[in-house]
Design a protein around this motif. Structure first.
Motif, mmCIF file in Angstrom:
data_model
loop_
_atom_site.group_PDB
_atom_site.id
_atom_site.type_symbol
_atom_site.label_atom_id
_atom_site.label_comp_id
_atom_site.label_asym_id
_atom_site.label_seq_id
_atom_site.Cartn_x
_atom_site.Cartn_y
_atom_site.Cartn_z
ATOM 1 N N MET A 1 0.987 -1.128 0.037
ATOM 2 C CA MET A 1 0.114 -0.042 -0.070
ATOM 3 C C MET A 1 1.118 1.104 -0.002
ATOM 4 O O MET A 1 1.791 1.200 0.607
ATOM 5 C CB MET A 1 -0.997 -0.016 1.178
ATOM 6 N N THR A 2 0.288 2.305 -0.682
ATOM 7 C CA THR A 2 1.193 3.389 -0.801
ATOM 8 C C THR A 2 0.777 4.336 0.542
ATOM 9 O O THR A 2 0.029 4.034 1.105
ATOM 10 C CB THR A 2 0.699 4.113 -2.024
ATOM 11 N N PRO A 3 1.664 5.387 0.869
ATOM 12 C CA PRO A 3 1.315 6.316 1.861
ATOM 13 C C PRO A 3 -0.011 6.957 1.749
ATOM 14 O O PRO A 3 -0.619 7.330 2.591
ATOM 15 C CB PRO A 3 2.510 7.181 1.869
ATOM 16 N N VAL A 4 -0.275 7.317 0.530
ATOM 17 C CA VAL A 4 -1.533 8.161 0.235
ATOM 18 C C VAL A 4 -2.609 6.976 0.639
ATOM 19 O O VAL A 4 -3.807 7.305 1.069
ATOM 20 C CB VAL A 4 -1.802 8.376 -1.336
ATOM 21 N N SER A 5 -2.668 5.722 0.224
ATOM 22 C CA SER A 5 -3.702 4.742 0.708
ATOM 23 C C SER A 5 -3.986 4.760 2.299
ATOM 24 O O SER A 5 -4.980 4.941 2.625
ATOM 25 C CB SER A 5 -3.319 3.311 0.310
ATOM 26 N N PHE A 6 -2.840 4.651 2.997
ATOM 27 C CA PHE A 6 -2.872 4.749 4.471
ATOM 28 C C PHE A 6 -3.455 6.242 4.900
ATOM 29 O O PHE A 6 -4.319 6.019 5.632
ATOM 30 C CB PHE A 6 -1.389 4.615 5.022
ATOM 31 N N LEU A 7 -3.178 7.357 4.308
ATOM 32 C CA LEU A 7 -3.834 8.309 4.619
ATOM 33 C C LEU A 7 -5.158 8.424 4.373
ATOM 34 O O LEU A 7 -5.962 8.944 5.271
ATOM 35 C CB LEU A 7 -3.111 9.564 3.976
ATOM 36 N N ARG A 8 -5.615 7.941 3.515
ATOM 37 C CA ARG A 8 -7.207 7.825 2.927
ATOM 38 C C ARG A 8 -7.938 6.760 4.097
ATOM 39 O O ARG A 8 -8.933 7.325 4.356
ATOM 40 C CB ARG A 8 -7.424 7.322 1.398
ATOM 41 N N LEU A 9 -7.291 5.694 4.228
ATOM 42 C CA LEU A 9 -7.995 4.834 5.025
ATOM 43 C C LEU A 9 -8.054 5.674 6.272
ATOM 44 O O LEU A 9 -9.083 5.245 7.267
ATOM 45 C CB LEU A 9 -6.855 3.469 5.310
ATOM 46 N N GLY A 10 -6.921 6.427 7.155
ATOM 47 C CA GLY A 10 -6.960 6.969 8.151
ATOM 48 C C GLY A 10 -8.065 8.095 8.236
ATOM 49 O O GLY A 10 -8.780 8.012 9.442
ATOM 50 N N TRP A 11 -8.058 8.795 7.053
ATOM 51 C CA TRP A 11 -9.059 9.738 7.013
ATOM 52 C C TRP A 11 -10.513 9.320 7.386
ATOM 53 O O TRP A 11 -11.323 9.652 8.043
ATOM 54 C CB TRP A 11 -8.906 10.671 5.768
ATOM 55 N N HIS A 12 -10.945 8.066 6.442
ATOM 56 C CA HIS A 12 -12.189 7.536 6.400
ATOM 57 C C HIS A 12 -12.514 6.957 7.871
ATOM 58 O O HIS A 12 -13.687 6.977 8.474
ATOM 59 C CB HIS A 12 -12.281 6.477 5.235
ATOM 60 N N PHE A 13 -11.535 6.344 8.618
ATOM 61 C CA PHE A 13 -11.811 5.631 9.802
ATOM 62 C C PHE A 13 -11.957 6.903 10.866
ATOM 63 O O PHE A 13 -12.805 6.687 11.669
ATOM 64 C CB PHE A 13 -10.282 5.070 10.321
ATOM 65 N N ALA A 14 -11.418 8.196 10.767
ATOM 66 C CA ALA A 14 -11.462 9.223 11.454
ATOM 67 C C ALA A 14 -12.864 9.675 11.335
ATOM 68 O O ALA A 14 -13.703 10.047 12.402
ATOM 69 C CB ALA A 14 -10.441 10.124 11.437
#
Length: 158
Positions: free
Chosen positions: A1-14
């Motif tokens: 997974m790319t860093p952008v994917s982790f950021l998007r995942l974190g954003w939707h989780f928040a």
């Protein structure tokens, strides 16, 4: 997974956590909207205990042998009291079909059958809960909004 994917995942989780904290829960409401017409309904605590007690039945036939009112029972409606416990009450969406078998079952001495039952099935409570839920289910189906048209039906906009 790319860093952008982790950021998007974190954003939707928040966003999901914040929404859960501040918005009302709609899970049960959405469940009722989706499955209400199919007859799936929630059970009260007492009703849950009665339904759970049905699983104790060992199909010994003692209730059938001691029913005592077979002369007045319509055999096309109910063969024996064990039918209600073993078959008719197994599918919650079909409880509205229990009205006729329950009327037949109430003609017998339910207290006597309960005393003789080795599994201690509370047959009088089963009848009471099943009748109440069957009537509620019939009323709910009558008041439910109409079902969506089947997907194979053609829609004519007019």
């Amino acid at each position: 997974m790319t860093p952008v994917s982790f950021l998007r995942l974190g954003w939707h989780f928040a966003v999901r956590l914040v929404a859960r904290a501040f918005l009302p829960a709609r899970g049960l409401l959405r469940f009722k909207e989706s499955y209400g017409r199919e007859g799936l309904f929630e059970l009260a605590r007492e009703e849950q205990e009665v339904v759970a007690s049905l699983s104790r039945c060992i199909a010994c036939g003692i209730c059938d042998a001691h029913f005592g009112d077979f002369t007045n029972v319509a055999r096309n409606t109910m063969r024996a009291p064990s039918d209600v416990v073993l078959a008719h009450t197994r599918s919650l969406p079909d409880w509205d079909a229990l009205v006729r078998p329950l009327a037949q079952l109430e003609r017998g001495d339910l207290a006597r059958i309960e005393r003789l039952c080795p599994a201690q099935i509370p047959l009088a409570r089963v009848v009471e809960v099943a009748r109440r839920r069957a009537e509620a289910l019939r009323a709910e189906r009558v008041s439910a909004p109409p079902a969506l048209p089947a997907s194979n039906e053609k829609h004519d906009p007019g």
